[in-house]
Write an enzyme that holds these catalytic residues in place. Structure first.
Site, PDB file in Angstrom:
ATOM      1  N   THR A   1       0.834  -1.205   0.000  1.00 46.51           N
ATOM      2  CA  THR A   1       0.000   0.000   0.000  1.00 46.51           C
ATOM      3  C   THR A   1       0.869   1.257   0.000  1.00 46.51           C
ATOM      4  OG1 THR A   1      -1.788  -1.047   1.177  1.00 46.51           O
ATOM      5  CG2 THR A   1      -1.471   1.255   1.699  1.00 46.51           C
TER       6      THR A   1
ATOM      7  N   ARG B   1     -14.075  -6.962   0.920  1.00 50.11           N
ATOM      8  CA  ARG B   1     -13.288  -6.708   2.136  1.00 50.11           C
ATOM      9  C   ARG B   1     -12.790  -5.243   2.166  1.00 50.11           C
ATOM     10  NH1 ARG B   1      -7.735  -4.964   3.097  1.00 50.11           N
ATOM     11  NH2 ARG B   1      -7.108  -5.746   5.124  1.00 50.11           N
ATOM     12  N   VAL B   2     -12.849  -4.637   3.333  1.00 53.85           N
ATOM     13  CA  VAL B   2     -12.336  -3.268   3.500  1.00 53.85           C
ATOM     14  C   VAL B   2     -11.300  -3.288   4.608  1.00 53.85           C
ATOM     15  CG1 VAL B   2     -12.934  -0.858   3.970  1.00 53.85           C
ATOM     16  CG2 VAL B   2     -14.597  -2.357   2.855  1.00 53.85           C
ATOM     17  N   GLY B   3     -10.134  -2.700   4.348  1.00 54.50           N
ATOM     18  CA  GLY B   3      -9.086  -2.655   5.370  1.00 54.50           C
ATOM     19  C   GLY B   3      -9.134  -1.352   6.160  1.00 54.50           C
TER      20      GLY B   3
ATOM     21  N   THR C   1       0.172   1.423   7.596  1.00 53.66           N
ATOM     22  CA  THR C   1       0.223   0.320   6.630  1.00 53.66           C
ATOM     23  C   THR C   1       0.431  -0.984   7.396  1.00 53.66           C
ATOM     24  OG1 THR C   1       1.509  -0.683   4.811  1.00 53.66           O
ATOM     25  CG2 THR C   1       2.672   0.888   6.188  1.00 53.66           C
TER      26      THR C   1
ATOM     27  N   GLY D   1      -4.835  -4.570   7.672  1.00 54.35           N
ATOM     28  CA  GLY D   1      -5.911  -3.629   7.947  1.00 54.35           C
ATOM     29  C   GLY D   1      -6.783  -4.008   9.123  1.00 54.35           C
TER      30      GLY D   1
HETATM   31  N1  ASP Z   1      -3.361  -1.732   5.221  1.00 56.37           N
HETATM   32  C1  ASP Z   1      -3.685  -2.251   3.920  1.00 56.37           C
HETATM   33  C2  ASP Z   1      -4.959  -3.039   4.013  1.00 56.37           C
HETATM   34  O1  ASP Z   1      -5.136  -3.784   4.942  1.00 56.37           O
HETATM   35  C3  ASP Z   1      -2.604  -3.114   3.349  1.00 56.37           C
HETATM   36  C4  ASP Z   1      -1.198  -2.557   3.442  1.00 56.37           C
HETATM   37  O2  ASP Z   1      -0.930  -1.661   4.218  1.00 56.37           O
HETATM   38  O3  ASP Z   1      -0.332  -3.027   2.708  1.00 56.37           O
HETATM   39  O4  ASP Z   1      -5.754  -2.970   3.109  1.00 56.37           O
END
Ligand code: ASP
Length: 274
Positions: free
Chosen positions: A160, A187-189, A209, A212
């Protein structure tokens, strides 16, 4: 005084540091902090080496659904599970600046993007397809490790992207993601959830990051924000990241004019001051 901090995702390759620095140098040229964080994230969305925009993770069902958000003190805009657009962060910015809403999700977010003039775009790449195939093969063979297993993080975590900025007393932050690998459609992070993956107020701005679900559980960004002033921002972030143990997590922040980038695993990042 201008400060910008960018990250290219926890668990992403340290070799990408140069790229992230290059994008930070371009973004800091903007005059407003919101423009700068949006530009930084847009550049990383267009780079297939990151899991945002072009190169986003592909879900188990084969679709690509992306989340992005922008924030300034007192205002917020996000798109959740948006599909077939090149730059989710630009749509999130438009939700904040050009719609009466703060968050648009799913086909409503796509329709809004089209109304704003963003054409249909396929963000899939060969690399993302191969990653999904690898996951599916391992699923078929019964080899998929459980969600919090270190093996899972190594193979399926995001990359991300995010940015925070502080220009002449004003804060802004932006984030964009294709989500973690191996997720169900819908799905939502943490990224588009204010207080979880992103936050900004009069005292600072931050973007997280990592996994999530775990970041939402702990509301990482608002936790860090609520501690501003009770120590150095770097120490506050380090303490919060340490509390995640070996669950890969990172955060970038700028508070009271001081920047930091803290993670418990490789996280390409850049801090540029002018
Ligand atoms: N935090 C992001 C998610 O869970 C993934 C990431 O940080 O790489 O969607």
């Amino acid at each position: 005084m201008k400060i910008i901090v960018l990250h290219g995702g926890v668990s992403n390759k340290p070799e990408l540091m140069g790229k992230v620095e290059e994008y930070a140098e371009i973004a800091i040229e903007k005059s407003e902090p919101l423009e700068a964080v949006v530009e930084a994230v847009r550049l990383m969305e267009d780079d297939p080496l990151f899991n945002a925009g072009t190169g986003s993770n592909i879900r188990i069902d084969g679709s690509i659904q992306m989340d992005a958000a922008v924030i300034v003190p007192g205002d917020f805009g996000a798109v959740i599970n948006i599909e077939k657009v090149k730059n989710p962060v630009l749509v999130a910015r438009d939700v904040m600046l050009k719609s009466p809403h703060m968050i648009l999700a799913g086909d409503g977010a796509v329709k809004f993007a089209r109304k704003m003039g963003y054409e249909s775009y396929d963000p899939s790449t060969k690399k993302a397809m191969e990653k999904r195939d690898r996951i599916l093969n391992r699923l078929k063979n019964g080899e998929i490790p459980e969600y919090y297993h270190p093996e899972f993080f190594k193979e399926f975590l995001g990359d991300t992207v995010g940015a925070v900025a502080f220009f002449d007393g004003k804060y802004a932050a932006a984030v964009s993601t294709g989500g973690t690998g191996l997720t169900l459609r819908g799905r939502v992070g943490d990224s588009p959830i204010p207080g979880a993956g992103i936050f900004a107020g009069e005292k600072g701005a931050m973007v997280a990051t990592g996994i999530g679900e775990e970041i939402v559980r702990r509301m990482l960004s608002i936790r860090v924000y609520s501690k501003i002033g009770k120590g150095r921002i770097e120490d506050i972030c380090r303490q919060e990241i340490e509390s995640f143990g070996d669950i890969p997590t990172g955060i970038i922040a700028v508070a009271n004019g001081k920047p930091c980038a803290i993670s418990n695993l490789s996280m390409p990042h850049a801090i540029v001051l002018r």
